[in-house]
Design a protein around this motif. Structure first.
Motif, PDB file in Angstrom:
ATOM      1  N   ASN A 191       0.850  -1.198   0.000  1.00  0.00           N
ATOM      2  CA  ASN A 191       0.000   0.000   0.000  1.00  0.00           C
ATOM      3  C   ASN A 191       0.882   1.243   0.000  1.00  0.00           C
ATOM      4  O   ASN A 191       1.054   1.914   1.015  1.00  0.00           O
ATOM      5  CB  ASN A 191      -0.929  -0.005   1.216  1.00  0.00           C
ATOM      6  N   PHE A 192       1.415   1.559  -1.167  1.00  0.00           N
ATOM      7  CA  PHE A 192       2.366   2.653  -1.329  1.00  0.00           C
ATOM      8  C   PHE A 192       1.607   3.923  -1.690  1.00  0.00           C
ATOM      9  O   PHE A 192       0.947   3.992  -2.735  1.00  0.00           O
ATOM     10  CB  PHE A 192       3.367   2.278  -2.427  1.00  0.00           C
ATOM     11  N   GLN A 193       1.717   4.937  -0.824  1.00  0.00           N
ATOM     12  CA  GLN A 193       1.016   6.200  -1.053  1.00  0.00           C
ATOM     13  C   GLN A 193       1.908   7.373  -0.680  1.00  0.00           C
ATOM     14  O   GLN A 193       2.635   7.315   0.322  1.00  0.00           O
ATOM     15  CB  GLN A 193      -0.262   6.283  -0.214  1.00  0.00           C
ATOM     16  N   ILE A 194       1.825   8.445  -1.477  1.00  0.00           N
ATOM     17  CA  ILE A 194       2.527   9.683  -1.137  1.00  0.00           C
ATOM     18  C   ILE A 194       1.527  10.837  -1.193  1.00  0.00           C
ATOM     19  O   ILE A 194       0.489  10.750  -1.849  1.00  0.00           O
ATOM     20  CB  ILE A 194       3.714   9.969  -2.082  1.00  0.00           C
ATOM     21  N   ALA A 195       1.852  11.930  -0.500  1.00  0.00           N
ATOM     22  CA  ALA A 195       0.990  13.105  -0.486  1.00  0.00           C
ATOM     23  C   ALA A 195       1.247  13.959  -1.732  1.00  0.00           C
ATOM     24  O   ALA A 195       2.168  13.691  -2.517  1.00  0.00           O
ATOM     25  CB  ALA A 195       1.245  13.914   0.784  1.00  0.00           C
ATOM     26  N   ASN A 196       0.438  15.000  -1.901  1.00  0.00           N
ATOM     27  CA  ASN A 196       0.603  15.880  -3.064  1.00  0.00           C
ATOM     28  C   ASN A 196       1.734  16.881  -2.842  1.00  0.00           C
ATOM     29  O   ASN A 196       2.405  16.888  -1.800  1.00  0.00           O
ATOM     30  CB  ASN A 196      -0.715  16.591  -3.380  1.00  0.00           C
ATOM     31  N   GLU A 197       1.913  17.753  -3.814  1.00  0.00           N
ATOM     32  CA  GLU A 197       3.040  18.691  -3.763  1.00  0.00           C
ATOM     33  C   GLU A 197       2.931  19.649  -2.595  1.00  0.00           C
ATOM     34  O   GLU A 197       3.941  20.010  -1.986  1.00  0.00           O
ATOM     35  CB  GLU A 197       3.121  19.455  -5.086  1.00  0.00           C
ATOM     36  N   ASN A 198       1.706  20.091  -2.278  1.00  0.00           N
ATOM     37  CA  ASN A 198       1.527  21.019  -1.155  1.00  0.00           C
ATOM     38  C   ASN A 198       1.983  20.401   0.164  1.00  0.00           C
ATOM     39  O   ASN A 198       2.410  21.115   1.080  1.00  0.00           O
ATOM     40  CB  ASN A 198       0.066  21.454  -1.045  1.00  0.00           C
ATOM     41  N   ALA A 199       1.860  19.079   0.280  1.00  0.00           N
ATOM     42  CA  ALA A 199       2.308  18.369   1.491  1.00  0.00           C
ATOM     43  C   ALA A 199       3.705  17.799   1.310  1.00  0.00           C
ATOM     44  O   ALA A 199       4.117  16.898   2.033  1.00  0.00           O
ATOM     45  CB  ALA A 199       1.325  17.264   1.847  1.00  0.00           C
ATOM     46  N   ARG A 200       4.439  18.324   0.317  1.00  0.00           N
ATOM     47  CA  ARG A 200       5.847  17.995   0.072  1.00  0.00           C
ATOM     48  C   ARG A 200       6.056  16.493  -0.189  1.00  0.00           C
ATOM     49  O   ARG A 200       7.078  15.938   0.159  1.00  0.00           O
ATOM     50  CB  ARG A 200       6.712  18.476   1.241  1.00  0.00           C
ATOM     51  N   PHE A 201       5.079  15.895  -0.836  1.00  0.00           N
ATOM     52  CA  PHE A 201       5.163  14.499  -1.283  1.00  0.00           C
ATOM     53  C   PHE A 201       5.526  13.540  -0.148  1.00  0.00           C
ATOM     54  O   PHE A 201       6.280  12.581  -0.325  1.00  0.00           O
ATOM     55  CB  PHE A 201       6.169  14.363  -2.425  1.00  0.00           C
ATOM     56  N   LYS A 202       4.974  13.803   1.021  1.00  0.00           N
ATOM     57  CA  LYS A 202       5.235  12.980   2.205  1.00  0.00           C
ATOM     58  C   LYS A 202       4.890  11.514   1.931  1.00  0.00           C
ATOM     59  O   LYS A 202       3.916  11.207   1.256  1.00  0.00           O
ATOM     60  CB  LYS A 202       4.404  13.475   3.386  1.00  0.00           C
ATOM     61  N   LEU A 203       5.706  10.611   2.458  1.00  0.00           N
ATOM     62  CA  LEU A 203       5.443   9.182   2.345  1.00  0.00           C
ATOM     63  C   LEU A 203       4.346   8.813   3.351  1.00  0.00           C
ATOM     64  O   LEU A 203       4.607   8.699   4.550  1.00  0.00           O
ATOM     65  CB  LEU A 203       6.717   8.377   2.605  1.00  0.00           C
ATOM     66  N   LEU A 204       3.131   8.635   2.860  1.00  0.00           N
ATOM     67  CA  LEU A 204       1.973   8.445   3.728  1.00  0.00           C
ATOM     68  C   LEU A 204       1.773   7.000   4.175  1.00  0.00           C
ATOM     69  O   LEU A 204       1.330   6.746   5.295  1.00  0.00           O
ATOM     70  CB  LEU A 204       0.702   8.915   3.007  1.00  0.00           C
ATOM     71  N   SER A 205       2.075   6.064   3.291  1.00  0.00           N
ATOM     72  CA  SER A 205       1.777   4.664   3.613  1.00  0.00           C
ATOM     73  C   SER A 205       2.707   3.726   2.852  1.00  0.00           C
ATOM     74  O   SER A 205       3.139   4.015   1.738  1.00  0.00           O
ATOM     75  CB  SER A 205       0.316   4.346   3.249  1.00  0.00           C
ATOM     76  N   LEU A 206       2.988   2.590   3.476  1.00  0.00           N
ATOM     77  CA  LEU A 206       3.734   1.504   2.843  1.00  0.00           C
ATOM     78  C   LEU A 206       2.939   0.210   2.861  1.00  0.00           C
ATOM     79  O   LEU A 206       3.114  -0.644   1.993  1.00  0.00           O
ATOM     80  CB  LEU A 206       5.065   1.277   3.559  1.00  0.00           C
ATOM     81  N   GLY A 207       2.087   0.051   3.860  1.00  0.00           N
ATOM     82  CA  GLY A 207       1.358  -1.206   3.996  1.00  0.00           C
ATOM     83  C   GLY A 207       2.243  -2.299   4.558  1.00  0.00           C
ATOM     84  O   GLY A 207       3.244  -2.043   5.232  1.00  0.00           O
ATOM     85  N   ASP A 208       1.883  -3.533   4.244  1.00  0.00           N
ATOM     86  CA  ASP A 208       2.651  -4.682   4.736  1.00  0.00           C
ATOM     87  C   ASP A 208       3.924  -4.878   3.922  1.00  0.00           C
ATOM     88  O   ASP A 208       3.962  -4.593   2.716  1.00  0.00           O
ATOM     89  CB  ASP A 208       1.801  -5.950   4.672  1.00  0.00           C
ATOM     90  N   TYR A 209       4.932  -5.403   4.576  1.00  0.00           N
ATOM     91  CA  TYR A 209       6.225  -5.670   3.919  1.00  0.00           C
ATOM     92  C   TYR A 209       6.417  -7.175   3.718  1.00  0.00           C
ATOM     93  O   TYR A 209       6.024  -7.990   4.553  1.00  0.00           O
ATOM     94  CB  TYR A 209       7.370  -5.126   4.772  1.00  0.00           C
ATOM     95  N   GLU A 210       7.059  -7.512   2.615  1.00  0.00           N
ATOM     96  CA  GLU A 210       7.585  -8.867   2.415  1.00  0.00           C
ATOM     97  C   GLU A 210       8.843  -8.729   1.570  1.00  0.00           C
ATOM     98  O   GLU A 210       9.003  -7.763   0.832  1.00  0.00           O
ATOM     99  CB  GLU A 210       6.569  -9.784   1.725  1.00  0.00           C
ATOM    100  N   GLY A 211       9.742  -9.685   1.687  1.00  0.00           N
ATOM    101  CA  GLY A 211      10.938  -9.595   0.869  1.00  0.00           C
ATOM    102  C   GLY A 211      12.083 -10.428   1.393  1.00  0.00           C
ATOM    103  O   GLY A 211      11.937 -11.185   2.348  1.00  0.00           O
ATOM    104  N   THR A 212      13.221 -10.267   0.740  1.00  0.00           N
ATOM    105  CA  THR A 212      14.417 -11.032   1.083  1.00  0.00           C
ATOM    106  C   THR A 212      15.523 -10.127   1.600  1.00  0.00           C
ATOM    107  O   THR A 212      16.645 -10.572   1.820  1.00  0.00           O
ATOM    108  CB  THR A 212      14.920 -11.805  -0.148  1.00  0.00           C
ATOM    109  N   THR A 213      15.215  -8.830   1.762  1.00  0.00           N
ATOM    110  CA  THR A 213      16.149  -7.890   2.369  1.00  0.00           C
ATOM    111  C   THR A 213      15.426  -7.202   3.517  1.00  0.00           C
ATOM    112  O   THR A 213      14.269  -7.501   3.801  1.00  0.00           O
ATOM    113  CB  THR A 213      16.652  -6.857   1.347  1.00  0.00           C
ATOM    114  N   ARG A 214      16.078  -6.278   4.194  1.00  0.00           N
ATOM    115  CA  ARG A 214      15.459  -5.621   5.340  1.00  0.00           C
ATOM    116  C   ARG A 214      14.334  -4.685   4.915  1.00  0.00           C
ATOM    117  O   ARG A 214      14.281  -4.215   3.772  1.00  0.00           O
ATOM    118  CB  ARG A 214      16.514  -4.838   6.116  1.00  0.00           C
TER     119      ARG A 214
END
Length: 309
Positions: A191-214
């Motif tokens: 669940n990857f989400q960023i804010a708009n330009e007025n909010a300086r493209f803040k990283l709002l959400s990542l959701g759940d993680y899975e993978g083979t690295t940290r």
């Protein structure tokens, strides 16, 4: 197919009648009674075979109709691809042309994007890639907003374009990492989400993680995207390469845009890095191969599974 079934049934019935006539001509009453009993068994066997044959014909007829409908559906989807890309602009459809360069219509402009069908199956659009040092990632904030580089080489898609793509619907993020020794690892967020330009493209959400690295990007959650801008001399002076960090450099450990891309020290130097996004259809996020459709499976179920990839 229904005509074939009728012909087979008529031929079997005629064969049965002929066999009965031959038995009547050959002999005595005792022979007739014996033949009559055998005929009843034979007739029952034939009727069973006819029913089985009708069933098989019906199944084959249905499979042919489903295959034909499915092929027609694929043709229709391919024809509607430009309009579908306006609705789901980051959805690189699996129509045989999903890899490579495509034009995507955003709300205010058309942009060129690279679709990836090899790294994690179909449907991904590359938003950042570094495969050599030909493209300098030491850029101003304005350049990070607009994007830079070469789609065939190293590039960053631009924060304005990224926000426009992500704002359509929920997306997942896939980060592919390759070390100088050709080791590969990945990180995936649903669940990857960023804010708009007025909010300086803040990283709002990542959701759940899975993978083979940290889970390297987690430290950047809630941070604005900032970069050193030498022309404006603003307060954004904490890094010369744009990323989601704060003034205390929290989040910088996963900065794939840094002079040397980094992901929590693995590896120290990368051979290549790549960030991709894909819209989540029906909340699905699996990239593993799907099972083949079962015989007689409903056509809409097959189309749904095809979309899920």
């Amino acid at each position: 197919m229904p005509q074939l079934s009728t012909i087979v049934i008529i031929l079997l019935a005629c064969a049965t009648k002929l066999n009965a006539n031959n038995s009547n001509d050959e002999g005595s009453l005792e022979s007739f009674e014996t033949s009559k009993s055998g005929f009843a068994d034979y007739q029952s066997e034939i009727e069973t075979k006819i029913r089985l044959l009708e069933h098989e014909i019906a199944i084959k007829d249905k499979e042919i109709n489903i295959t034909k409908s499915f092929e027609e559906m694929i043709a229709v989807i391919a024809a509607l691809r430009p309009e579908m890309l306006k609705t789901y602009p980051t959805y690189c459809l699996p129509d045989g042309k999903s890899a490579g360069t495509h034009s995507i219509q955003l709300s205010d402009k058309t942009i060129e994007v690279i679709c990836d069908a090899d790294t994690a199956r179909h449907g991904w659009i590359i938003i950042q890639r570094r495969i050599n040092d030909d493209v300098n990632f030491d850029r101003s904030m304005d350049e990070y907003k607009d994007g830079f580089g070469n789609l065939e080489n190293s590039f960053f898609i631009g924060l304005r374009n990224l926000y426009a793509l992500l704002s359509v619907q929920q997306h997942e993020l896939f980060i592919a990492l390759e070390s100088l020794s050709n080791g590969t690892r990945y990180a995936r967020y649903n669940n990857f989400q960023i804010a708009n330009e007025n909010a300086r493209f803040k990283l709002l959400s990542l959701g759940d993680y899975e993978g083979t690295t940290r889970d390297g990007l987690r430290d950047s959650l809630g941070k604005n995207f900032i970069a050193y801008d030498s022309s404006k001399r603003t307060d954004e002076k904490t890094t010369s390469n744009g990323w989601w960090i704060d003034e205390g450099l929290n989040g910088i450990g996963s900065n794939l845009n840094a002079i040397s891309s980094q992901w929590n020290t693995w590896p120290v130097v990368f051979k290549s890095v790549k960030m991709m996004i894909r819209p989540i259809m029906k909340t699905n996020r699996s990239c593993e191969a799907k099972e083949e459709p079962k015989k007689g499976q409903d056509i809409m179920t097959r189309v749904y599974n095809w979309f899920k990839l």
